[in-house]
Design a protein around this motif. Structure first.
Motif, mmCIF file in Angstrom:
data_model
loop_
_atom_site.group_PDB
_atom_site.id
_atom_site.type_symbol
_atom_site.label_atom_id
_atom_site.label_comp_id
_atom_site.label_asym_id
_atom_site.label_seq_id
_atom_site.Cartn_x
_atom_site.Cartn_y
_atom_site.Cartn_z
ATOM 1 N N ASP A 1 18.427 22.496 63.815
ATOM 2 C CA ASP A 1 17.658 23.730 63.657
ATOM 3 C C ASP A 1 17.226 24.262 65.026
ATOM 4 O OD1 ASP A 1 15.957 25.788 63.006
ATOM 5 O OD2 ASP A 1 14.495 24.520 61.962
ATOM 6 N N PRO A 2 17.774 25.407 65.457
ATOM 7 C CA PRO A 2 17.394 25.928 66.770
ATOM 8 C C PRO A 2 15.914 26.291 66.863
ATOM 9 C CG PRO A 2 18.817 27.485 65.614
ATOM 10 C CD PRO A 2 18.762 26.240 64.795
ATOM 11 N N GLU A 3 15.301 26.681 65.743
ATOM 12 C CA GLU A 3 13.873 27.013 65.765
ATOM 13 C C GLU A 3 13.028 25.767 66.052
ATOM 14 O OE1 GLU A 3 12.550 30.051 65.767
ATOM 15 O OE2 GLU A 3 14.609 30.774 65.731
ATOM 16 N N ALA A 4 13.430 24.633 65.493
ATOM 17 C CA ALA A 4 12.713 23.382 65.759
ATOM 18 C C ALA A 4 12.862 22.987 67.230
ATOM 19 C CB ALA A 4 13.221 22.275 64.846
ATOM 20 N N VAL A 5 14.061 23.140 67.766
ATOM 21 C CA VAL A 5 14.289 22.829 69.183
ATOM 22 C C VAL A 5 13.474 23.773 70.056
ATOM 23 C CG1 VAL A 5 16.013 22.699 71.024
ATOM 24 C CG2 VAL A 5 16.566 21.835 68.745
ATOM 25 N N ALA A 6 13.429 25.053 69.700
ATOM 26 C CA ALA A 6 12.637 26.023 70.460
ATOM 27 C C ALA A 6 11.155 25.645 70.434
ATOM 28 C CB ALA A 6 12.840 27.432 69.905
ATOM 29 N N GLY A 7 10.664 25.193 69.282
ATOM 30 C CA GLY A 7 9.276 24.764 69.172
ATOM 31 C C GLY A 7 8.984 23.560 70.044
ATOM 32 N N TRP A 8 9.934 22.621 70.081
ATOM 33 C CA TRP A 8 9.786 21.437 70.943
ATOM 34 C C TRP A 8 9.773 21.866 72.404
ATOM 35 C CZ3 TRP A 8 13.078 19.260 74.590
ATOM 36 C CH2 TRP A 8 12.720 17.991 75.037
ATOM 37 N N MET A 9 10.697 22.745 72.780
ATOM 38 C CA MET A 9 10.773 23.214 74.166
ATOM 39 C C MET A 9 9.503 23.941 74.582
ATOM 40 S SD MET A 9 14.648 24.655 74.497
ATOM 41 C CE MET A 9 16.035 23.562 74.789
ATOM 42 N N ALA A 10 8.862 24.646 73.649
ATOM 43 C CA ALA A 10 7.647 25.399 73.954
ATOM 44 C C ALA A 10 6.491 24.491 74.355
ATOM 45 C CB ALA A 10 7.246 26.260 72.753
ATOM 46 N N GLY A 11 6.612 23.219 74.104
ATOM 47 C CA GLY A 11 5.578 22.264 74.491
ATOM 48 C C GLY A 11 5.626 21.864 75.951
ATOM 49 N N PHE A 12 6.566 22.470 76.704
ATOM 50 C CA PHE A 12 6.726 22.113 78.110
ATOM 51 C C PHE A 12 6.703 23.356 78.987
ATOM 52 C CE2 PHE A 12 8.962 18.876 75.649
ATOM 53 C CZ PHE A 12 8.284 17.745 76.072
ATOM 54 N N ASP A 13 6.109 23.203 80.176
ATOM 55 C CA ASP A 13 6.151 24.232 81.204
ATOM 56 C C ASP A 13 7.284 23.890 82.164
ATOM 57 O OD1 ASP A 13 3.983 25.869 80.470
ATOM 58 O OD2 ASP A 13 2.549 24.517 81.424
ATOM 59 N N VAL B 1 7.191 18.738 82.173
ATOM 60 C CA VAL B 1 5.735 18.859 82.315
ATOM 61 C C VAL B 1 5.191 19.416 81.015
ATOM 62 C CG1 VAL B 1 3.841 19.938 83.594
ATOM 63 C CG2 VAL B 1 5.943 19.306 84.800
ATOM 64 N N PRO B 2 4.414 18.628 80.273
ATOM 65 C CA PRO B 2 3.824 19.138 79.036
ATOM 66 C C PRO B 2 2.854 20.290 79.318
ATOM 67 C CG PRO B 2 3.708 16.739 79.102
ATOM 68 C CD PRO B 2 4.122 17.199 80.470
ATOM 69 N N VAL B 3 2.825 21.260 78.432
ATOM 70 C CA VAL B 3 1.912 22.391 78.564
ATOM 71 C C VAL B 3 0.482 21.857 78.681
ATOM 72 C CG1 VAL B 3 0.916 24.384 77.350
ATOM 73 C CG2 VAL B 3 3.391 24.027 77.345
ATOM 74 N N GLY B 4 -0.250 22.378 79.678
ATOM 75 C CA GLY B 4 -1.647 22.002 79.855
ATOM 76 C C GLY B 4 -1.867 20.762 80.696
ATOM 77 N N TYR B 5 -0.805 20.124 81.152
ATOM 78 C CA TYR B 5 -0.947 18.926 81.970
ATOM 79 C C TYR B 5 -0.629 19.269 83.421
ATOM 80 C CZ TYR B 5 -1.356 15.930 77.896
ATOM 81 O OH TYR B 5 -1.799 15.331 76.744
ATOM 82 N N SER C 1 8.591 11.371 83.561
ATOM 83 C CA SER C 1 10.015 11.066 83.585
ATOM 84 C C SER C 1 10.165 9.722 82.908
ATOM 85 C CB SER C 1 10.520 10.993 85.032
ATOM 86 O OG SER C 1 11.870 10.579 85.052
ATOM 87 N N MET C 2 11.049 9.648 81.913
ATOM 88 C CA MET C 2 11.239 8.369 81.235
ATOM 89 C C MET C 2 12.697 8.210 80.808
ATOM 90 S SD MET C 2 9.521 8.739 77.505
ATOM 91 C CE MET C 2 10.201 9.780 76.254
ATOM 92 N N TRP C 3 13.130 6.983 80.857
ATOM 93 C CA TRP C 3 14.482 6.629 80.430
ATOM 94 C C TRP C 3 14.452 6.173 78.985
ATOM 95 C CZ3 TRP C 3 18.888 7.547 82.975
ATOM 96 C CH2 TRP C 3 18.787 7.887 84.326
ATOM 97 N N THR C 4 15.430 6.605 78.231
ATOM 98 C CA THR C 4 15.572 6.206 76.837
ATOM 99 C C THR C 4 16.982 5.678 76.612
ATOM 100 O OG1 THR C 4 16.326 8.387 76.089
ATOM 101 C CG2 THR C 4 13.941 7.994 76.118
ATOM 102 N N ARG C 5 17.181 5.085 75.469
ATOM 103 C CA ARG C 5 18.503 4.592 75.078
ATOM 104 C C ARG C 5 19.081 5.565 74.062
ATOM 105 N NH1 ARG C 5 15.885 -1.184 73.638
ATOM 106 N NH2 ARG C 5 14.751 0.230 72.302
ATOM 107 N N ILE C 6 20.384 5.804 74.144
ATOM 108 C CA ILE C 6 21.012 6.684 73.169
ATOM 109 C C ILE C 6 22.285 6.043 72.630
ATOM 110 C CG2 ILE C 6 20.084 8.832 74.092
ATOM 111 C CD1 ILE C 6 22.907 9.313 75.311
ATOM 112 N N THR C 7 22.512 6.291 71.364
ATOM 113 C CA THR C 7 23.752 5.917 70.689
ATOM 114 C C THR C 7 24.175 7.134 69.884
ATOM 115 O OG1 THR C 7 22.970 3.634 70.504
ATOM 116 C CG2 THR C 7 24.846 4.273 69.129
ATOM 117 N N VAL C 8 25.414 7.557 70.078
ATOM 118 C CA VAL C 8 25.888 8.798 69.464
ATOM 119 C C VAL C 8 27.235 8.557 68.801
ATOM 120 C CG1 VAL C 8 26.519 11.208 69.899
ATOM 121 C CG2 VAL C 8 24.673 10.148 71.218
#
Length: 149
Positions: free
Chosen positions: A57-69, A99-103, A108-115
């Motif tokens: 859902d692009p709207e959900a991704v846009a909402g997530w992105m809006a949480g960052f400056d 950078v989260p909005v307001g911070y 920076s963090m590393w995660t694991r991915i499996t695709v």
């Protein structure tokens, strides 16, 4: 059309590059374009599972992105690509920096991915994605976001 493993791996790696660029450009449509209609994802953010439209859902991704400056940076490292016919499997590490909005400062963090991917109508699409962060087993159960490869 006959595909070689080299061509398939190059196309799959290009898909990951497109994700990185889509995040940098803040283009939700570009990010979700790489997911199959029936994709299932297990992301870092709730809920536990996203399927179908919820996973792309692009709207959900846009909402997530809006949480960052500012920029949202994604980096992949040590991606291992295995291809068999019209199915592929990728695993590796992904760094997320933002950078989260307001911070005042970012993280920076590393995660694991499996695709898991499937070739559909000649195009590689993500059908399954699992992201995870290890956690400390010392009784604190805190996410181990300070780890680096």
């Amino acid at each position: 059309m006959t595909h070689t493993l080299v061509q398939d791996e190059a196309a799959i790696r290009a898909l990951f590059t497109s994700l990185v660029e889509g995040m940098r450009e803040r283009s939700p449509a570009r990010v979700v374009a790489r997911y199959a209609d029936d994709a299932v994802t297990f992301t870092l953010a709730p809920p536990l599972l996203n399927a179908g439209l919820d996973a792309r859902d692009p709207e959900a991704v846009a909402g997530w992105m809006a949480g960052f400056d500012g920029p949202i940076t994604i980096e992949h490292r040590d991606l291992s690509v295995a291809v068999s016919g019209d199915l592929a499997f990728v695993h590796g590490l992904r760094r997320l920096a933002a950078v989260p909005v307001g911070y005042p400062e970012g993280f920076s963090m590393w995660t694991r991915i499996t695709v898991g991917l499937a070739r559909r109508d000649g195009q590689w699409l993500i059908t399954h994605e699992h992201q995870s962060v290890p956690f400390y087993m010392d009784g604190s159960f805190l996410a181990a976001t300070d780890l680096e490869p």
